[in-house]
Design an enzyme around this catalytic site. Structure first.
Site, PDB file in Angstrom:
ATOM      1  N   LYS A 185      28.794  45.851  43.961  1.00  0.00           N
ATOM      2  CA  LYS A 185      29.598  46.688  43.061  1.00  0.00           C
ATOM      3  C   LYS A 185      29.642  46.058  41.666  1.00  0.00           C
ATOM      4  O   LYS A 185      29.960  44.889  41.522  1.00  0.00           O
ATOM      5  CB  LYS A 185      31.024  46.819  43.608  1.00  0.00           C
ATOM      6  N   THR A 232      43.652  48.390  37.802  1.00  0.00           N
ATOM      7  CA  THR A 232      42.499  48.334  38.706  1.00  0.00           C
ATOM      8  C   THR A 232      42.845  47.594  40.000  1.00  0.00           C
ATOM      9  O   THR A 232      41.954  47.289  40.795  1.00  0.00           O
ATOM     10  CB  THR A 232      41.322  47.597  38.040  1.00  0.00           C
ATOM     11  N   GLY A 234      43.357  46.929  43.457  1.00  0.00           N
ATOM     12  CA  GLY A 234      43.027  47.668  44.676  1.00  0.00           C
ATOM     13  C   GLY A 234      41.785  48.520  44.603  1.00  0.00           C
ATOM     14  O   GLY A 234      41.541  49.341  45.488  1.00  0.00           O
ATOM     15  N   THR A 235      40.979  48.313  43.574  1.00  0.00           N
ATOM     16  CA  THR A 235      39.774  49.130  43.444  1.00  0.00           C
ATOM     17  C   THR A 235      38.838  48.913  44.639  1.00  0.00           C
ATOM     18  O   THR A 235      38.361  49.872  45.257  1.00  0.00           O
ATOM     19  CB  THR A 235      39.029  48.762  42.142  1.00  0.00           C
ATOM     20  N   GLY A 236      38.592  47.630  44.966  1.00  0.00           N
ATOM     21  CA  GLY A 236      37.672  47.326  46.065  1.00  0.00           C
ATOM     22  C   GLY A 236      38.216  47.796  47.404  1.00  0.00           C
ATOM     23  O   GLY A 236      37.482  48.350  48.237  1.00  0.00           O
ATOM     24  N   CYS A 237      39.535  47.599  47.617  1.00  0.00           N
ATOM     25  CA  CYS A 237      40.154  48.025  48.889  1.00  0.00           C
ATOM     26  C   CYS A 237      40.026  49.533  49.044  1.00  0.00           C
ATOM     27  O   CYS A 237      39.706  50.044  50.121  1.00  0.00           O
ATOM     28  CB  CYS A 237      41.639  47.673  48.927  1.00  0.00           C
TER      29      CYS A 237
HETATM   30  C1  LIG Z   1      46.339  41.377  50.703  1.00  0.00           C
HETATM   31  C2  LIG Z   1      45.368  41.647  49.628  1.00  0.00           C
HETATM   32  N1  LIG Z   1      44.133  42.066  49.945  1.00  0.00           N
HETATM   33  C3  LIG Z   1      43.240  42.302  48.963  1.00  0.00           C
HETATM   34  C4  LIG Z   1      43.583  42.136  47.655  1.00  0.00           C
HETATM   35  C5  LIG Z   1      42.548  42.349  46.595  1.00  0.00           C
HETATM   36  O1  LIG Z   1      42.890  43.388  45.742  1.00  0.00           O
HETATM   37  P1  LIG Z   1      42.825  43.177  44.184  1.00  0.00           P
HETATM   38  O2  LIG Z   1      41.486  42.567  43.860  1.00  0.00           O
HETATM   39  O3  LIG Z   1      42.970  44.499  43.609  1.00  0.00           O
HETATM   40  O4  LIG Z   1      43.938  42.251  43.793  1.00  0.00           O
HETATM   41  C6  LIG Z   1      44.888  41.718  47.357  1.00  0.00           C
HETATM   42  N2  LIG Z   1      45.310  41.526  46.098  1.00  0.00           N
HETATM   43  N3  LIG Z   1      45.759  41.474  48.362  1.00  0.00           N
END
Ligand SMILES: Cc1ncc(COP(=O)(O)O)c(N)n1
Length: 293
Positions: A185, A232, A234-237
């Protein structure tokens, strides 16, 4: 929805996020995309839009018993992994997944949060590659994660293709008749109007985000407009959860990824402020351009 309509069932294996992201964000994505979401929590995080204040990994038996509760009862069509935190968790999750048949597994190799906080122990990367990658249908690293996984810098479109090829090799190639796909990505490496990585020389404006999908033979490339926003988180999740929803509906990987990109593009372009830091995407928007099964 009538009681005879089949509702695909999906699973996220990830860390919790008190700020409404991570595994709870996956459940929001699943609901918006009309699949039934279940969740196994690997670690409790104290987190908000400003960052991760605290991480409490759950004991291994607490993780494996959640997994068994879901997998012994609910026929999961597709699953994803997100934050797995350490090698012991990865090993336990893989051992339990190996006991059951999960038809599609999307591995989002979460390492570092948007805020810069570490979500995967340094020594856990090899466990991820050795134990988890062989179980994956799709792995979805961003550019910094891909660099860690393949061990060389990714600074250009050609590097992204090389990384996708190397990742596919790390997944075990295409053995056992199973198609496996690596998705690199490019959101962290937007391209200018000439297709050069911004910052790779000269002053140029980010115009497009490229994502490269590879199955050992074919490259499928996705280009989406670059959206300038700090929301942004949580974009990957969100992307990996949307891919899971598509696979659970029976779409092949390129179609599930393409639909997930469409969903994500709209979710990024319609964000709204939540806290005072990097806000989440808009999971409420209706996926009007995402085909239903
Ligand atoms: C529990 C958990 N899992 C995954 C992410 C990554 O998400 P991001 O890169 O958006 O912070 C996060 N911040 N927290």
């Amino acid at each position: 929805m009538s009681s005879t309509t089949y509702v695909p069932k999906v699973l996220t294996i990830a860390g919790s996020d008190s700020g409404g992201g991570a595994e709870s964000r996956d459940l929001k994505t699943f609901t918006t995309l009309s699949v039934y979401g279940t969740s196994v929590i690997t670690a409790i995080t104290a987190q908000n839009t400003l960052g991760v204040q605290d991480v409490h990994p759950l004991p291994i038996p607490a993780i494996t018993s959640q997994l068994r509760s879901v997998l012994t009862d609910i026929p999961i069509d597709a699953a994803k992994t997100g934050m797995l935190f350490d090698a012991a968790t990865i090993t336990a999750v893989c051992r339990t997944l190996n006991e059951y048949r999960v038809p599609n597994l999307v591995v989002d190799p979460v390492m570092v949060a948007t805020s810069g906080d570490v979500l995967l122990a340094h020594d856990a990367v090899s466990a991820m590659v050795e134990s988890l990658f062989p179980l994956a249908t799709v792995v979805t690293p961003n550019v910094p994660e891909a660099e860690r996984l393949v061990g060389f810098p990714v600074k250009s479109v050609e590097d992204m293709r090389s990384a996708a090829r190397a990742l596919h090799g790390l997944m075990g190639g295409g053995d056992a008749g199973r198609a496996r796909w690596a998705l690199v990505k490019g959101g962290h490496m937007p391209l200018d109007a000439e297709g050069r990585a911004v910052g790779s020389g000269g002053e140029s404006a980010p115009v497009v985000v490229l994502d490269v999908l590879f199955d050992g033979t074919e490259f499928v490339e996705f280009r989406n407009p670059f959206v300038r926003t700090r929301n942004t988180h949580g974009t990957g999740c969100t992307l990996s959860a949307a891919i899971v929803a598509g696979l659970a509906k029976g779409f092949d990987v390129p179609k599930a990824v393409a639909d997930a990109m469409t969903f994500l593009a709209k979710a990024i372009s319609t964000t709204f402020p939540v806290g005072s830091g990097s806000g989440p995407l808009n999971h409420f928007h209706q996926p009007d351009s995402v085909a239903e099964p």
